[in-house]
Write a protein that holds these residues in place. Structure first.
Motif, PDB file in Angstrom:
ATOM      1  N   ALA A  81       0.818  -1.210   0.000  1.00 20.06           N
ATOM      2  CA  ALA A  81       0.000   0.000   0.000  1.00 20.06           C
ATOM      3  C   ALA A  81       0.857   1.268   0.000  1.00 20.06           C
ATOM      4  O   ALA A  81       0.319   2.373  -0.029  1.00 20.06           O
ATOM      5  CB  ALA A  81      -0.922   0.007   1.215  1.00 20.06           C
ATOM      6  N   GLY A  82       2.177   1.090   0.032  1.00 16.40           N
ATOM      7  CA  GLY A  82       3.067   2.243   0.006  1.00 16.40           C
ATOM      8  C   GLY A  82       3.185   2.968   1.331  1.00 16.40           C
ATOM      9  O   GLY A  82       3.553   4.139   1.372  1.00 16.40           O
ATOM     10  N   GLN A  83       2.894   2.279   2.454  1.00 13.83           N
ATOM     11  CA  GLN A  83       2.979   2.888   3.784  1.00 13.83           C
ATOM     12  C   GLN A  83       4.241   2.427   4.506  1.00 13.83           C
ATOM     13  O   GLN A  83       4.686   1.284   4.315  1.00 13.83           O
ATOM     14  CB  GLN A  83       1.753   2.507   4.624  1.00 13.83           C
ATOM     15  CG  GLN A  83       0.481   3.207   4.210  1.00 13.83           C
ATOM     16  CD  GLN A  83      -0.613   2.942   5.226  1.00 13.83           C
ATOM     17  OE1 GLN A  83      -1.484   2.092   5.004  1.00 13.83           O
ATOM     18  NE2 GLN A  83      -0.565   3.659   6.336  1.00 13.83           N
ATOM     19  N   ARG A  84       4.746   3.329   5.313  1.00 10.75           N
ATOM     20  CA  ARG A  84       5.874   2.954   6.173  1.00 10.75           C
ATOM     21  C   ARG A  84       5.378   2.108   7.337  1.00 10.75           C
ATOM     22  O   ARG A  84       4.255   2.285   7.820  1.00 10.75           O
ATOM     23  CB  ARG A  84       6.572   4.198   6.718  1.00 10.75           C
ATOM     24  CG  ARG A  84       7.294   5.011   5.665  1.00 10.75           C
ATOM     25  CD  ARG A  84       8.013   6.175   6.324  1.00 10.75           C
ATOM     26  NE  ARG A  84       8.768   6.956   5.351  1.00 10.75           N
ATOM     27  CZ  ARG A  84       9.486   8.040   5.662  1.00 10.75           C
ATOM     28  NH1 ARG A  84       9.528   8.459   6.915  1.00 10.75           N
ATOM     29  NH2 ARG A  84      10.134   8.689   4.719  1.00 10.75           N
ATOM     30  N   LEU A  85       6.243   1.223   7.788  1.00 11.88           N
ATOM     31  CA  LEU A  85       5.886   0.425   8.963  1.00 11.88           C
ATOM     32  C   LEU A  85       5.827   1.336  10.172  1.00 11.88           C
ATOM     33  O   LEU A  85       6.727   2.158  10.402  1.00 11.88           O
ATOM     34  CB  LEU A  85       6.910  -0.686   9.196  1.00 11.88           C
ATOM     35  CG  LEU A  85       6.999  -1.759   8.111  1.00 11.88           C
ATOM     36  CD1 LEU A  85       8.086  -2.769   8.477  1.00 11.88           C
ATOM     37  CD2 LEU A  85       5.671  -2.462   7.927  1.00 11.88           C
ATOM     38  N   PRO A  86       4.765   1.234  10.958  1.00 12.79           N
ATOM     39  CA  PRO A  86       4.669   2.094  12.145  1.00 12.79           C
ATOM     40  C   PRO A  86       5.739   1.727  13.163  1.00 12.79           C
ATOM     41  O   PRO A  86       6.059   0.553  13.360  1.00 12.79           O
ATOM     42  CB  PRO A  86       3.259   1.805  12.686  1.00 12.79           C
ATOM     43  CG  PRO A  86       2.953   0.426  12.201  1.00 12.79           C
ATOM     44  CD  PRO A  86       3.623   0.309  10.856  1.00 12.79           C
ATOM     45  N   GLY A  87       6.273   2.756  13.810  1.00 11.39           N
ATOM     46  CA  GLY A  87       7.302   2.516  14.824  1.00 11.39           C
ATOM     47  C   GLY A  87       6.682   2.181  16.164  1.00 11.39           C
ATOM     48  O   GLY A  87       5.600   2.643  16.505  1.00 11.39           O
ATOM     49  N   SER A  88       7.344   1.372  16.914  1.00 16.09           N
ATOM     50  CA  SER A  88       6.901   1.012  18.261  1.00 16.09           C
ATOM     51  C   SER A  88       8.086   1.076  19.201  1.00 16.09           C
ATOM     52  O   SER A  88       9.032   0.297  19.071  1.00 16.09           O
ATOM     53  CB  SER A  88       6.304  -0.392  18.276  1.00 16.09           C
ATOM     54  OG  SER A  88       6.100  -0.827  19.597  1.00 16.09           O
ATOM     55  N   GLY A  89       8.025   2.049  20.111  1.00 17.78           N
ATOM     56  CA  GLY A  89       9.137   2.171  21.055  1.00 17.78           C
ATOM     57  C   GLY A  89       9.316   0.920  21.884  1.00 17.78           C
ATOM     58  O   GLY A  89      10.426   0.426  22.081  1.00 17.78           O
ATOM     59  N   LEU A  90       8.175   0.345  22.348  1.00 18.06           N
ATOM     60  CA  LEU A  90       8.269  -0.875  23.151  1.00 18.06           C
ATOM     61  C   LEU A  90       8.798  -2.030  22.317  1.00 18.06           C
ATOM     62  O   LEU A  90       9.608  -2.836  22.776  1.00 18.06           O
ATOM     63  CB  LEU A  90       6.896  -1.224  23.726  1.00 18.06           C
ATOM     64  CG  LEU A  90       6.364  -0.283  24.807  1.00 18.06           C
ATOM     65  CD1 LEU A  90       4.960  -0.695  25.208  1.00 18.06           C
ATOM     66  CD2 LEU A  90       7.284  -0.282  26.019  1.00 18.06           C
ATOM     67  N   GLY A  91       8.326  -2.095  21.083  1.00 17.09           N
ATOM     68  CA  GLY A  91       8.800  -3.169  20.222  1.00 17.09           C
ATOM     69  C   GLY A  91      10.280  -3.040  19.931  1.00 17.09           C
ATOM     70  O   GLY A  91      11.024  -4.025  19.905  1.00 17.09           O
ATOM     71  N   TRP A  92      10.715  -1.808  19.699  1.00 15.88           N
ATOM     72  CA  TRP A  92      12.140  -1.593  19.430  1.00 15.88           C
ATOM     73  C   TRP A  92      12.981  -1.977  20.635  1.00 15.88           C
ATOM     74  O   TRP A  92      14.023  -2.613  20.509  1.00 15.88           O
ATOM     75  CB  TRP A  92      12.372  -0.124  19.074  1.00 15.88           C
ATOM     76  CG  TRP A  92      13.796   0.163  18.695  1.00 15.88           C
ATOM     77  CD1 TRP A  92      14.365   0.068  17.476  1.00 15.88           C
ATOM     78  CD2 TRP A  92      14.840   0.591  19.579  1.00 15.88           C
ATOM     79  NE1 TRP A  92      15.691   0.400  17.521  1.00 15.88           N
ATOM     80  CE2 TRP A  92      16.013   0.734  18.805  1.00 15.88           C
ATOM     81  CE3 TRP A  92      14.908   0.870  20.947  1.00 15.88           C
ATOM     82  CZ2 TRP A  92      17.215   1.134  19.341  1.00 15.88           C
ATOM     83  CZ3 TRP A  92      16.108   1.276  21.491  1.00 15.88           C
ATOM     84  CH2 TRP A  92      17.243   1.402  20.685  1.00 15.88           C
ATOM     85  N   LEU A  93      12.509  -1.605  21.813  1.00 17.16           N
ATOM     86  CA  LEU A  93      13.259  -1.946  23.014  1.00 17.16           C
ATOM     87  C   LEU A  93      13.309  -3.457  23.226  1.00 17.16           C
ATOM     88  O   LEU A  93      14.331  -3.997  23.649  1.00 17.16           O
ATOM     89  CB  LEU A  93      12.630  -1.271  24.240  1.00 17.16           C
ATOM     90  CG  LEU A  93      12.850   0.241  24.352  1.00 17.16           C
ATOM     91  CD1 LEU A  93      12.079   0.784  25.544  1.00 17.16           C
ATOM     92  CD2 LEU A  93      14.331   0.582  24.483  1.00 17.16           C
ATOM     93  N   GLU A  94      12.178  -4.125  22.934  1.00 20.79           N
ATOM     94  CA  GLU A  94      12.161  -5.578  23.113  1.00 20.79           C
ATOM     95  C   GLU A  94      13.140  -6.261  22.175  1.00 20.79           C
ATOM     96  O   GLU A  94      13.765  -7.262  22.526  1.00 20.79           O
ATOM     97  CB  GLU A  94      10.748  -6.111  22.888  1.00 20.79           C
ATOM     98  CG  GLU A  94      10.642  -7.612  23.126  1.00 20.79           C
ATOM     99  CD  GLU A  94       9.219  -8.080  23.097  1.00 20.79           C
ATOM    100  OE1 GLU A  94       8.877  -8.876  22.210  1.00 20.79           O
ATOM    101  OE2 GLU A  94       8.443  -7.642  23.947  1.00 20.79           O
ATOM    102  N   ASN A  95      13.254  -5.692  20.984  1.00 24.61           N
ATOM    103  CA  ASN A  95      14.172  -6.285  20.007  1.00 24.61           C
ATOM    104  C   ASN A  95      15.608  -5.797  20.188  1.00 24.61           C
ATOM    105  O   ASN A  95      16.503  -6.247  19.488  1.00 24.61           O
ATOM    106  CB  ASN A  95      13.694  -5.968  18.586  1.00 24.61           C
ATOM    107  CG  ASN A  95      12.373  -6.639  18.253  1.00 24.61           C
ATOM    108  OD1 ASN A  95      12.136  -7.749  18.690  1.00 24.61           O
ATOM    109  ND2 ASN A  95      11.516  -5.929  17.519  1.00 24.61           N
ATOM    110  N   ASN A  96      15.792  -4.857  21.065  1.00 29.04           N
ATOM    111  CA  ASN A  96      17.139  -4.319  21.317  1.00 29.04           C
ATOM    112  C   ASN A  96      17.377  -4.304  22.822  1.00 29.04           C
ATOM    113  O   ASN A  96      17.495  -3.247  23.449  1.00 29.04           O
ATOM    114  CB  ASN A  96      17.277  -2.915  20.725  1.00 29.04           C
ATOM    115  CG  ASN A  96      17.179  -2.895  19.218  1.00 29.04           C
ATOM    116  OD1 ASN A  96      18.165  -3.018  18.512  1.00 29.04           O
ATOM    117  ND2 ASN A  96      15.948  -2.755  18.721  1.00 29.04           N
TER     118      ASN A  96
END
Length: 338
Positions: A81-96
């Motif tokens: 659909a040409g959209q950027r993936l939404p960012g998730s601070g919690l998700g980023w922290l979980e993956n980092n």
């Protein structure tokens, strides 16, 4: 591009299978729960990023929610659909998690550093600006309180008082401090001791004089107390306590008990123990004063040895890191260094 998932109807507990596709510039939602297809442009839909392995959530304008069955399918649809993936601070922290751990460590260091160095530094600057007459009044008031509940009148002879008073003021003049006050009391429960109150009020107990084998040993202790006076330790300790209590009350949003805690913190005037930092500074000042007045530093070292023997194992075997004072052996060793 079409993906499968679960539909949660707005205002209802009903849920069921559904499909979501991107076609003709809109997201198109279909489900047996709906009488007809629902279409919405990308800017009308809120996409909630997942945390961990939870699904993507597409929230439509009417409040209905489509949950993707597979996060990878939802990401493919968003790209299509040409959209950027939404960012998730919690998700980023979980993956980092390494970054999260580093962040927590940095935060803890900041908290500890502020409490250990930041607040004491600010408190010391405030204490150094307090007018001497205010501190003198505080010291006199504190002595009155101690006289009511702790001290008794001194039984030293007039000759002893005169000898110690003369030596005390000679040492004070050598450093050109604000004229301090020497008071004599019977210590009773606190035994052989000397304490310094705000404004340069120093109290010497009869028990300390009795413990000493020579007047020079008592004079060495008085030099140590003048070190506290010179470094404004009583005022610094009081302001540090009040500042820490104030900050904690504000951080915890406990303004209701702030006045009560500040009043309780003022009791630190009666706390006779200084920090290891203050004791080390006072010993250094005493060493300087004694040498400058032509007296031996060894007299203070001998007096500390007697105090250690009088105190017993509690003052000599406790771990130094667990004490508010440097250990007696450490202080004696430092004093005897050239």
């Amino acid at each position: 591009m079409k993906i499968r998932g679960t539909l949660y109807l707005s205002g209802s507990s009903r849920s069921g299978i559904a499909t979501l596709e991107w076609a003709l510039g809109n997201y198109r939602l279909n489900s047996p729960l709906m009488p007809s297809e629902q279409a919405a442009a990308s800017d009308q839909i809120t996409v909630n990023a997942p945390v961990g392995k939870l699904p993507y959530r597409f929230v439509f304008p009417d409040g209905s929610v489509f949950e993707s069955g597979d996060p990878a399918d939802a990401e493919t649809l968003l790209h299509y659909a040409g959209q950027r993936l939404p960012g998730s601070g919690l998700g980023w922290l979980e993956n980092n998690r390494k970054a999260l751990l580093i962040g927590v460590c940095v935060l803890m260091l900041l908290i500890v550093g502020t409490g250990r160095y930041g607040l004491p530094w600010v408190a010391d600057q405030i204490a150094r600006t307090l007018p001497d007459p205010w501190l003198r009044l505080a010291g006199i008031h504190a002595l009155d309180v101690l006289d009511e509940g702790l001290f008794a009148p001194s039984e030293l002879s007039g000759e002893q008082r005169l000898e110690f008073s003369q030596a005390f003021h000679e040492l004070a003049a050598a450093k050109q401090t604000t004229p301090p006050t020497l008071a004599f009391r019977t210590g009773q429960r606190i035994g052989p001791n000397a304490i310094t109150l705000p404004g340069g009020v120093v109290v010497l107990t009869d028990e300390l004089v009795e413990l000493a084998e020579h007047p020079d040993e008592v004079i060495g202790v008085l030099a140590h107390e003048l070190g506290h006076v010179q470094q404004r330790h009583p005022a610094r300790r009081l302001v540090r306590s009040l500042l820490i209590v104030t900050v904690l009350a504000l951080v915890l949003d406990d303004a209701a008990s702030l006045a009560e805690e500040l009043a309780a913190a003022s009791g630190t005037l009666l706390n006779l123990a200084y920090t290891r930092e203050f004791e080390a500074e006072a010993d250094a000042e005493a060493k300087h004063l004694l040498k400058r007045s032509g007296r031996s530093v060894e007299s203070l070292a001998r007096m500390l040895t007697r105090l250690a023997e009088h105190c017993g194992e509690a003052c000599t075997t406790a771990p130094e890191w667990f004490s508010t004072h440097p250990s007696f052996p450490t202080r004696i060793e430092t004093l005897r260094q050239p």
